[in-house]
Design a protein around this motif. Structure first.
Motif, PDB file in Angstrom:
ATOM      1  N   ALA A 149       0.828  -1.209   0.000  1.00  0.00           N
ATOM      2  CA  ALA A 149       0.000   0.000   0.000  1.00  0.00           C
ATOM      3  C   ALA A 149       0.861   1.256   0.000  1.00  0.00           C
ATOM      4  CB  ALA A 149      -0.938  -0.007   1.209  1.00  0.00           C
ATOM      5  N   VAL A 150       1.997   1.216   0.690  1.00  0.00           N
ATOM      6  CA  VAL A 150       2.925   2.353   0.684  1.00  0.00           C
ATOM      7  C   VAL A 150       3.412   2.613  -0.737  1.00  0.00           C
ATOM      8  CG1 VAL A 150       5.255   3.065   1.371  1.00  0.00           C
ATOM      9  CG2 VAL A 150       3.653   2.193   3.088  1.00  0.00           C
ATOM     10  N   PHE A 151       3.808   1.566  -1.439  1.00  0.00           N
ATOM     11  CA  PHE A 151       4.272   1.703  -2.819  1.00  0.00           C
ATOM     12  C   PHE A 151       3.169   2.281  -3.704  1.00  0.00           C
ATOM     13  CE2 PHE A 151       4.745   0.190  -7.147  1.00  0.00           C
ATOM     14  CZ  PHE A 151       6.089   0.354  -7.416  1.00  0.00           C
ATOM     15  N   ILE A 152       1.972   1.723  -3.610  1.00  0.00           N
ATOM     16  CA  ILE A 152       0.846   2.180  -4.433  1.00  0.00           C
ATOM     17  C   ILE A 152       0.514   3.628  -4.119  1.00  0.00           C
ATOM     18  CG2 ILE A 152      -1.646   1.875  -4.776  1.00  0.00           C
ATOM     19  CD1 ILE A 152      -1.103  -1.191  -4.421  1.00  0.00           C
ATOM     20  N   GLY A 153       0.491   3.969  -2.827  1.00  0.00           N
ATOM     21  CA  GLY A 153       0.186   5.344  -2.440  1.00  0.00           C
ATOM     22  C   GLY A 153       1.206   6.341  -2.965  1.00  0.00           C
ATOM     23  N   LEU A 154       2.478   5.969  -2.934  1.00  0.00           N
ATOM     24  CA  LEU A 154       3.523   6.861  -3.444  1.00  0.00           C
ATOM     25  C   LEU A 154       3.382   7.067  -4.947  1.00  0.00           C
ATOM     26  CD1 LEU A 154       6.670   5.645  -1.469  1.00  0.00           C
ATOM     27  CD2 LEU A 154       5.460   7.812  -1.186  1.00  0.00           C
ATOM     28  N   VAL A 155       3.107   5.999  -5.690  1.00  0.00           N
ATOM     29  CA  VAL A 155       2.934   6.135  -7.135  1.00  0.00           C
ATOM     30  C   VAL A 155       1.778   7.081  -7.444  1.00  0.00           C
ATOM     31  CG1 VAL A 155       2.336   4.928  -9.258  1.00  0.00           C
ATOM     32  CG2 VAL A 155       3.922   3.875  -7.655  1.00  0.00           C
ATOM     33  N   LEU A 156       0.715   6.991  -6.662  1.00  0.00           N
ATOM     34  CA  LEU A 156      -0.476   7.809  -6.892  1.00  0.00           C
ATOM     35  C   LEU A 156      -0.351   9.219  -6.314  1.00  0.00           C
ATOM     36  CD1 LEU A 156      -3.167   5.087  -6.107  1.00  0.00           C
ATOM     37  CD2 LEU A 156      -2.553   5.960  -8.367  1.00  0.00           C
ATOM     38  N   GLY A 157       0.736   9.494  -5.597  1.00  0.00           N
ATOM     39  CA  GLY A 157       0.909  10.804  -4.988  1.00  0.00           C
ATOM     40  C   GLY A 157       0.069  11.015  -3.745  1.00  0.00           C
TER      41      GLY A 157
END
Length: 419
Positions: free
Chosen positions: A248-256
């Motif tokens: 979720a951290v990775f996904i959240g970072l990609v999405l800003g």
């Protein structure tokens, strides 16, 4: 590619992938740690999808699957414009409407006319996940009205695995008996997902076809909705909460979505050992920035209660206060209330750093892990909010973008608030 079990990679699934896989997740520096699964119910488009050069650096597969709420016989209508193909029939009340696009007038009844039908066995998300063993971490759906049925066919997946999804949503029923945005939103909230963003389609829809010279602004018809599962529900429901939080951290970072990332970091146990099966780069990324987040001593922008006492808040609506003076503030009073709960030494140490053009440890870590866009976004908001923090406290400081604020000047300006 690095030998990582697929369950340790971040698995992205695209249903209705006729246009190929799209979105922000195609990061070549993490190619070894992601898998892309692309599905379409029309087998005629699969070779074209698989030939997309954008997919070549990644682990991907393309499959002919018709997803449904239950397993069993199902058919998909292949329409005149195949992008409108659906398991549902066109709502005839919408047939006369149109959108004038850059390449012509898109008349709904023409585009959605069924040319042929593809019959097959519908499969649920739960069935596909169980048979393949591939986790469904993130889901993107563009299936012309059947998105909610697909989600409801993933009872276990949506509760135990799914971190987020993007769904096309309609605000008017293009297809017969299709769920609308409100239905998907209500279902998502009940499952612990939060609406993050709603990206409206850039079309000027009209319920009737309009001649040249009689067009104006169009009406709302459809868009793409982004939902992310609340970190609290990930912890409560997922098979492996620590692994899911790292993803979720990775996904959240990609999405800003940096606020969502912070929520995830706050819920990671201090002694959490990241499972070794996870991709090494995103695993260490989550580990390192979680440590930074918990080590950092946080400063906050003054809140409404800091800026307005209860008495001052109500006084804004008395006859003696002009309408254009409702939002007047007293920085001296704000400082007094703010420093009643904010450590003064912490402020003197942290505030100059927040005004500096130099990268913070968090921003530097993001850049080091190839999240330069996220690092730039965090820096942009940090400088803006640090400036706001100074202004609400009545300080004569501003973001200079070049150097640290002089500490003695800061002490002097805060003398009445700190001494």
């Amino acid at each position: 590619m690095t030998d990582i079990d697929r369950t340790g990679k971040i698995n992205f699934h695209y249903i209705g992938g006729r246009a190929g896989a799209y979105g922000p997740f195609f990061l070549k520096s993490y190619a070894d740690e992601m898998v892309f699964h692309i599905y379409d119910g029309d087998p005629d488009c699969l070779d074209q999808i698989a030939s997309d050069p954008a997919l070549r650096p990644f682990d991907f597969n393309v499959k002919p699957v018709i997803f449904a709420r239950t397993n069993g016989p199902v058919a998909i209508n292949i329409n005149y414009d195949p992008f409108t193909s659906s398991c549902l029939e066109l709502n005839e009340e919408m047939a006369g409407g149109s959108s004038i696009l850059p390449d012509g007038d898109y008349v709904m009844g023409e585009a959605c006319r069924t040319v042929r039908r593809v019959e097959g066995l519908g499969q649920t998300l739960d069935q596909v996940a169980s048979e393949t063993g591939n986790p469904i971490d993130f889901l993107t759906m563009d299936t012309q009205g059947s998105e909610l049925d697909i989600l409801m066919g993933g009872v276990d997946v949506t509760k135990r695995q799914l971190i987020g999804f993007i769904s096309e949503v309609e605000f008017e029923p293009i297809y017969r008996n299709q769920p609308l945005f409100g239905d998907i939103h209500a279902w998502a909230r009940a499952q612990g997902f939060r609406l993050i963003n709603l990206n409206m389609a850039p079309v000027d829809w009209s319920p009737v076809r309009l001649p040249v010279g009689w067009c104006g602004k169009g009406e709302l018809l459809f868009g793409d909705a982004l939902f992310l599962k609340t970190p609290a529900r990930i912890v409560a429901d997922h098979h492996d909460p620590v692994a899911s939080l790292a993803k979720a951290v990775f996904i959240g970072l990609v999405l800003g979505q940096i606020g969502y990332v912070a929520e995830c970091l706050a819920l990671m146990p201090d002694d959490a050992a990241m499972p070794e099966r996870l991709g090494p780069r995103y695993r260490m990324l989550a580990h390192d920035i979680a440590a930074l987040y918990k080590k950092d001593r946080h400063l906050f922008v003054p809140s409404f209660a800091d800026i307005y006492s209860e008495q001052r808040s109500f006084a804004r609506f008395t006859p003696t206060t002009p309408i254009n003076g409702m939002w007047d503030t007293d920085p001296a009073e704000t400082r007094q209330r703010y420093f009643a709960h904010t450590d003064k030494a912490l402020f003197l140490e942290a505030f100059p750093r927040l005004l500096s053009s130099a990268l913070t440890p968090f921003e530097a870590a993001l850049a080091a892990y190839e999240f330069k866009r996220a690092a730039a976004l965090v820096r942009e908001y940090r400088l803006k909010h640090a400036d706001l923090l100074g202004r609400t406290l009545g300080l004569g400081t501003a973001v200079d973008g070049k150097a640290l604020i002089d500490l003695e000047t800061l002490r002097s300006e805060l003398a009445h608030g700190l001494e």
